[in-house]
Each structure stands twice: as C-alpha cells, then as structure tokens.
Design a protein around this motif. Structure first.
Motif, PDB file in Angstrom:
ATOM      1  N   ASP A 157     -40.433  18.831 -48.693  1.00 17.45           N
ATOM      2  CA  ASP A 157     -41.409  19.793 -49.491  1.00 17.45           C
ATOM      3  C   ASP A 157     -40.945  19.641 -50.941  1.00 17.45           C
ATOM      4  OD1 ASP A 157     -42.988  21.414 -50.626  1.00 17.45           O
ATOM      5  OD2 ASP A 157     -43.208  22.925 -49.100  1.00 17.45           O
ATOM      6  N   PRO A 158     -41.614  19.061 -51.868  1.00 15.34           N
ATOM      7  CA  PRO A 158     -41.284  19.076 -52.992  1.00 15.34           C
ATOM      8  C   PRO A 158     -40.830  20.306 -53.688  1.00 15.34           C
ATOM      9  CG  PRO A 158     -43.119  17.444 -52.976  1.00 15.34           C
ATOM     10  CD  PRO A 158     -42.864  18.462 -51.720  1.00 15.34           C
ATOM     11  N   ARG A 159     -41.893  21.492 -53.242  1.00 17.41           N
ATOM     12  CA  ARG A 159     -41.659  22.767 -53.789  1.00 17.41           C
ATOM     13  C   ARG A 159     -40.524  23.597 -53.361  1.00 17.41           C
ATOM     14  NH1 ARG A 159     -47.269  22.598 -53.106  1.00 17.41           N
ATOM     15  NH2 ARG A 159     -47.015  22.719 -50.964  1.00 17.41           N
ATOM     16  N   ALA A 160     -39.819  23.071 -52.110  1.00 17.43           N
ATOM     17  CA  ALA A 160     -38.713  23.561 -51.461  1.00 17.43           C
ATOM     18  C   ALA A 160     -37.458  22.698 -52.049  1.00 17.43           C
ATOM     19  CB  ALA A 160     -38.842  23.509 -49.955  1.00 17.43           C
ATOM     20  N   GLN A 161     -37.513  21.903 -53.020  1.00 14.90           N
ATOM     21  CA  GLN A 161     -36.623  21.350 -53.637  1.00 14.90           C
ATOM     22  C   GLN A 161     -35.793  20.377 -52.647  1.00 14.90           C
ATOM     23  OE1 GLN A 161     -34.279  24.425 -55.653  1.00 14.90           O
ATOM     24  NE2 GLN A 161     -35.848  24.438 -57.297  1.00 14.90           N
ATOM     25  N   GLN A 162     -36.354  19.605 -51.738  1.00 16.23           N
ATOM     26  CA  GLN A 162     -35.740  18.838 -50.916  1.00 16.23           C
ATOM     27  C   GLN A 162     -34.798  19.431 -49.985  1.00 16.23           C
ATOM     28  OE1 GLN A 162     -37.144  15.580 -50.767  1.00 16.23           O
ATOM     29  NE2 GLN A 162     -38.298  16.454 -52.365  1.00 16.23           N
ATOM     30  N   VAL A 163     -34.994  20.702 -49.525  1.00 19.45           N
ATOM     31  CA  VAL A 163     -34.111  21.497 -48.618  1.00 19.45           C
ATOM     32  C   VAL A 163     -34.660  21.156 -47.196  1.00 19.45           C
ATOM     33  CG1 VAL A 163     -33.601  23.150 -50.003  1.00 19.45           C
ATOM     34  CG2 VAL A 163     -35.314  23.446 -48.607  1.00 19.45           C
ATOM     35  N   ARG A 164     -33.538  21.183 -46.195  1.00 23.93           N
ATOM     36  CA  ARG A 164     -33.916  20.914 -44.815  1.00 23.93           C
ATOM     37  C   ARG A 164     -34.907  22.096 -44.378  1.00 23.93           C
ATOM     38  NH1 ARG A 164     -31.866  18.080 -40.728  1.00 23.93           N
ATOM     39  NH2 ARG A 164     -31.892  18.581 -38.452  1.00 23.93           N
ATOM     40  N   ALA A 165     -35.854  21.682 -43.397  1.00 21.82           N
ATOM     41  CA  ALA A 165     -36.471  22.909 -43.116  1.00 21.82           C
ATOM     42  C   ALA A 165     -35.811  23.625 -41.910  1.00 21.82           C
ATOM     43  CB  ALA A 165     -38.058  22.150 -42.295  1.00 21.82           C
ATOM     44  N   PRO A 166     -35.878  24.688 -41.940  1.00 18.74           N
ATOM     45  CA  PRO A 166     -35.320  25.602 -40.774  1.00 18.74           C
ATOM     46  C   PRO A 166     -35.832  25.117 -39.345  1.00 18.74           C
ATOM     47  CG  PRO A 166     -36.322  27.047 -42.514  1.00 18.74           C
ATOM     48  CD  PRO A 166     -36.762  25.612 -42.862  1.00 18.74           C
ATOM     49  N   SER A 167     -35.112  25.519 -38.423  1.00 19.85           N
ATOM     50  CA  SER A 167     -35.470  25.361 -36.974  1.00 19.85           C
ATOM     51  C   SER A 167     -36.695  26.233 -36.720  1.00 19.85           C
ATOM     52  CB  SER A 167     -34.370  25.621 -36.124  1.00 19.85           C
ATOM     53  OG  SER A 167     -33.428  24.898 -36.150  1.00 19.85           O
ATOM     54  N   THR A 168     -37.454  25.588 -35.816  1.00 21.54           N
ATOM     55  CA  THR A 168     -38.646  26.453 -35.192  1.00 21.54           C
ATOM     56  C   THR A 168     -38.327  27.445 -34.451  1.00 21.54           C
ATOM     57  OG1 THR A 168     -40.051  24.385 -35.452  1.00 21.54           O
ATOM     58  CG2 THR A 168     -40.879  26.140 -34.283  1.00 21.54           C
ATOM     59  N   ALA A 220     -43.552  34.924 -37.789  1.00 24.28           N
ATOM     60  CA  ALA A 220     -42.822  34.768 -36.711  1.00 24.28           C
ATOM     61  C   ALA A 220     -41.305  34.944 -37.246  1.00 24.28           C
ATOM     62  CB  ALA A 220     -42.935  33.360 -36.168  1.00 24.28           C
ATOM     63  N   ASP A 221     -40.995  34.187 -38.259  1.00 22.63           N
ATOM     64  CA  ASP A 221     -39.723  34.614 -38.917  1.00 22.63           C
ATOM     65  C   ASP A 221     -39.764  34.555 -40.550  1.00 22.63           C
ATOM     66  OD1 ASP A 221     -39.899  31.797 -39.379  1.00 22.63           O
ATOM     67  OD2 ASP A 221     -38.508  31.273 -37.880  1.00 22.63           O
ATOM     68  N   ASP A 222     -38.652  34.184 -40.990  1.00 17.55           N
ATOM     69  CA  ASP A 222     -38.934  34.185 -42.731  1.00 17.55           C
ATOM     70  C   ASP A 222     -39.571  32.827 -43.111  1.00 17.55           C
ATOM     71  OD1 ASP A 222     -37.490  36.576 -42.946  1.00 17.55           O
ATOM     72  OD2 ASP A 222     -35.520  35.643 -43.151  1.00 17.55           O
ATOM     73  N   SER A 223     -39.632  31.794 -42.278  1.00 15.36           N
ATOM     74  CA  SER A 223     -40.416  30.661 -42.855  1.00 15.36           C
ATOM     75  C   SER A 223     -41.515  30.040 -42.029  1.00 15.36           C
ATOM     76  CB  SER A 223     -39.399  29.299 -43.127  1.00 15.36           C
ATOM     77  OG  SER A 223     -38.758  29.287 -41.910  1.00 15.36           O
ATOM     78  N   HIS A 224     -42.050  30.888 -40.976  1.00 20.05           N
ATOM     79  CA  HIS A 224     -43.196  30.532 -40.020  1.00 20.05           C
ATOM     80  C   HIS A 224     -44.067  31.645 -39.911  1.00 20.05           C
ATOM     81  CE1 HIS A 224     -39.797  27.633 -39.137  1.00 20.05           C
ATOM     82  NE2 HIS A 224     -40.749  26.887 -38.790  1.00 20.05           N
ATOM     83  N   LEU A 225     -45.329  31.298 -39.661  1.00 19.34           N
ATOM     84  CA  LEU A 225     -46.389  32.210 -39.344  1.00 19.34           C
ATOM     85  C   LEU A 225     -47.278  31.770 -38.247  1.00 19.34           C
ATOM     86  CD1 LEU A 225     -46.915  31.598 -43.201  1.00 19.34           C
ATOM     87  CD2 LEU A 225     -47.370  34.246 -42.643  1.00 19.34           C
TER      88      LEU A 225
END
Length: 404
Positions: free
Chosen positions: A61-72, A344-349
């Motif tokens: 995600d460009p807005r996430a500055q190329q960071v790895r997505a957290p685990s689901t 659901a957590d800090d990065s999932h809805l």
C-alpha cells in the motif's frame, strides 16, 4: 459502539421511503442514522465455519510506505448463513446477537415498532431467538441487559448468556425503554420514557408516499445511571431535545449512549459534531477531546487510537470507505466496504458490503454481507452470507457487535 467498544446502528422501526436511501455505491453520502444507539456493532444458509489464522501477505500500500501487512486476526466465518446460526467473530469482536424489526399494527389504528432479538448461546454454540423487547450485551459476552415486552418497564434483567437465565433483576422508579452498558461493562445507562419509545400513534399521523401512517411521539423523561454490581440507580431528568436529527426517524426513541471513555453520555444533535454530551447529572458538557475529531454523525476509534472510521468514499461505481488518521482527520486508507462497523484489531475492520458484481444504484445495493477488511490492501474475507435486499423485510437482520 464507544471508544474501544464497537459501535452499532439500531435503525428505528419506522416506515420510510426506500427511494430516499440510495446506496453508498453512488456519490451520494449516506447519513449514519442512529435511533437507539449504537452504533453501530452488524450470512445465506449452509456454509461451513472457518476458524483460521492465515499468515499476512506482502500486500503493498503506497500510503503505508511499503510496510508488510499485519497478520489477519483469528476469525470465525459463516459465509453460507444469513441470518447466522453459529458464531461469527473476528479478532477482538464477535456478533453477540442480532435483531430484526417490523411494524405491528394495532386495532385502534396505532402501531408498534417491534424488535426481535437473537442472542448467542455459548452452551449450545448457536444463536437462539428470545422474546425480550430490548437487549444490550456487556463486553466479554457473559451478561446481557434485557427489558421485557410492553415498554417502558420498571425493571432490568441481567441475563447470564451461558445459561440463558436471569441472574437478577434491577428495579427502577422511572420506567425504562432502552439500556446500554458502559465501555467497561460496570454501569448501565437506562433511558426512561412515559410511553413506548417505539410506539406509532394514529393521532400523530403524517403522510408517507402519499399515504397517511401513524407517527411517533417523543416521551423521554430522563435516564438512570446504574451500578451493575450493586444495582444502585441514580436518576436525572432530561426531556428530548428539540433539535434531534430526523423529523420522523427515531423521533420517539431518544436513548443515551456512553462516550468513548465512559465519563459522559451523549445523544444525536443538530450541531457541528452531530452529538450533545452530558454528565451523569444531565448537565451539558463540551465534546471530549478524543472525540472532537470524529466525523460528523459518528466514527469508531481503533483500539490503539491511531485511526478512526470515516464515511463512504466510492466514486465511479467503486465500493470504498475511508479510514482517517485520528490525530489529523486526514485519510489514511481506503477499504472495499460500504459501511465500517467495528475494529477487529488495530488494522482490520468488520464492515458491510454489497456484491460488487450485482451492486448498483437502485438495484442490489442493499444485498450486503459482513466482511473482514484490512488497511493494507488485503483481500476481503466474507464473514456472513448476504442479507435480504429489501430494507423493510422483517427477516433482514442487524448484528450486535461486542468485545469478547
């Protein structure tokens, strides 16, 4: 749903014009209606359950500055069930129950907006229909506050969700039409009324689509703040506001809800923030700092306080909603959903979305399902089957989302 507690929307049981509720798949911005609060915090028959923890993907995600997505987060999905028969959950949140609504006509020309509640039975591992008139589930999903039929009533039941039995009754002096747990589950706000807040009366009729229909009568008298452990109740008088949004939608029910930190109470209002705040003595209070930046009409903060849910942002047929930076109020992500319900957590809805292949203005837009969506471009995970597309269908269910 309040600070870290998922919000839910409880639409009033009031006939309205479908044509005025075009989907968020159009450029029109859908208003977050709230008749009973929360508010948040909301499956076709026959799917197998999933209880997995898939690994995170290298979704960029460009807005996430190329960071790895957290685990689901761990989830339990019922993509073949609508309404659900077995538990739906994702991360810190679960569907503790759901409700349907219908207008029941009476012989004298009046009517009553009626809620039918189903609650999760942990022992049976399934949702069971109840006969309660009103329900709210405490964080942890062990206790529900329930009200009996023929609102308003003079006692509140504390239901053990593991046994389905009333643990004890809390009696009150002023009759109650709605209840709501504080974010920590230690207190209740019980809104009081002089008549049924969901009543629709012939002598308050108005015209809907050229037809005369019974209308609501505001009758709020105030509220009790109740200590759940001791049953001690303190009453404060608070008549309904004259600037309550919606001339008819929810005009009879004016329930109070808790602020995100549980220190204040609030209700919808026609002002800059869309909310009016009070202390426990019904004295008007300024907007809490943590909630001042929430979008007009409400939003839900992520557990870490870094993000908050925004509005539908789809254009050119796209089905997307925005997530905002809680400090700046600027967009931090777009997610493929119509309406964001709970974190659901800090990065999932958990969110509602209609089927992209069958969703268009005036057609298929209300045939939606619960999804788990992420801020980093992860593929959405269906949590439920699709709801009936007809808004006023008596079998169209609405989830109660609760911290587990």
């Amino acid at each position: 749903m309040t600070s870290d507690r998922p919000s839910r929307e409880r639409p009033t049981v009031q006939p309205s014009d479908d044509s005025g509720q075009r989907t968020r798949a159009t450029k029109a911005r859908r208003t977050r209606s709230w008749a009973a609060v929360a508010v948040a915090v909301a499956l076709v028959a026959g799917g197998a359950a999933l209880a997995l923890r898939p690994g995170g993907e290298d979704t960029k995600d460009p807005r996430a500055q190329q960071v790895r997505a957290p685990s689901t987060p761990r989830f339990q999905a019922r993509p073949g069930q609508s309404p659900p028969r077995e538990l739906i959950a994702a991360g810190r949140v679960a569907v503790s129950g759901y409700y349907t609504t219908e207008v029941v006509k009476e012989a004298n020309g009046d009517a009553v907006g009626t809620y039918r509640w189903s609650l999760y039975d942990a022992a049976a591992k399934q949702y069971r229909t109840t006969d309660w008139a009103w329900v709210d589930v405490a964080p942890g999903m062990r206790t529900a506050a329930v009200l009996e039929r023929d609102l308003p009533v003079d006692r509140i039941g504390l239901l053990d969700m593991r046994t389905g039995k009333i643990r004890r009754w809390i009696e009150v002096d002023e009759k109650v039409g709605g209840v709501r747990f504080s974010p920590d589950g230690k207190r209740l706000v019980a809104t009081t009324y002089s008549r049924n807040p969901d009543g629709l009366f012939k002598d308050a009729s108005y015209r809907l689509n050229g037809k005369k229909v019974p209308g609501p009568k505001p009758s709020r008298t105030g509220f009790h703040v109740i200590d759940v452990e001791t049953g001690t109740a303190r009453f404060a008088a608070l008549p309904p506001r004259k600037d309550q949004p919606g001339a008819f939608a929810g005009a009879g029910r004016h329930d109070l809800a808790w602020s995100s930190d549980g220190r204040l109470l609030w209700e919808p209002a026609a002002n800059k923030t869309g909310k009016a705040y009070y202390d426990e003595h019904a004295k008007a209070s300024p907007v809490p700092g943590r909630e001042a930046s929430l979008p007009l009409g409400g939003g839900v903060l992520s557990p870490d306080g870094a993000h908050m849910t925004g509005d539908f942002a789809g254009e050119d047929g796209k089905i997307t909603s925005e997530v905002l930076d809680a400090r700046t109020g600027k967009r931090s992500a777009l997610v493929p959903a119509q309406q964001l319900l709970a974190w659901a957590d800090d990065s999932h809805l958990i969110a509602w979305r209609c089927d992209p292949d069958r969703c268009e203005p005036g057609k298929g837009e209300f045939r939606n399902q619960l999804l788990l969506v992420g801020l980093h471009g992860e593929k959405p995970i269906p949590l439920s089957g699709f709801r009936q597309p007809k808004l006023r269908d008596k079998d169209r269910w609405n989830p109660v989302l609760t911290e587990r």
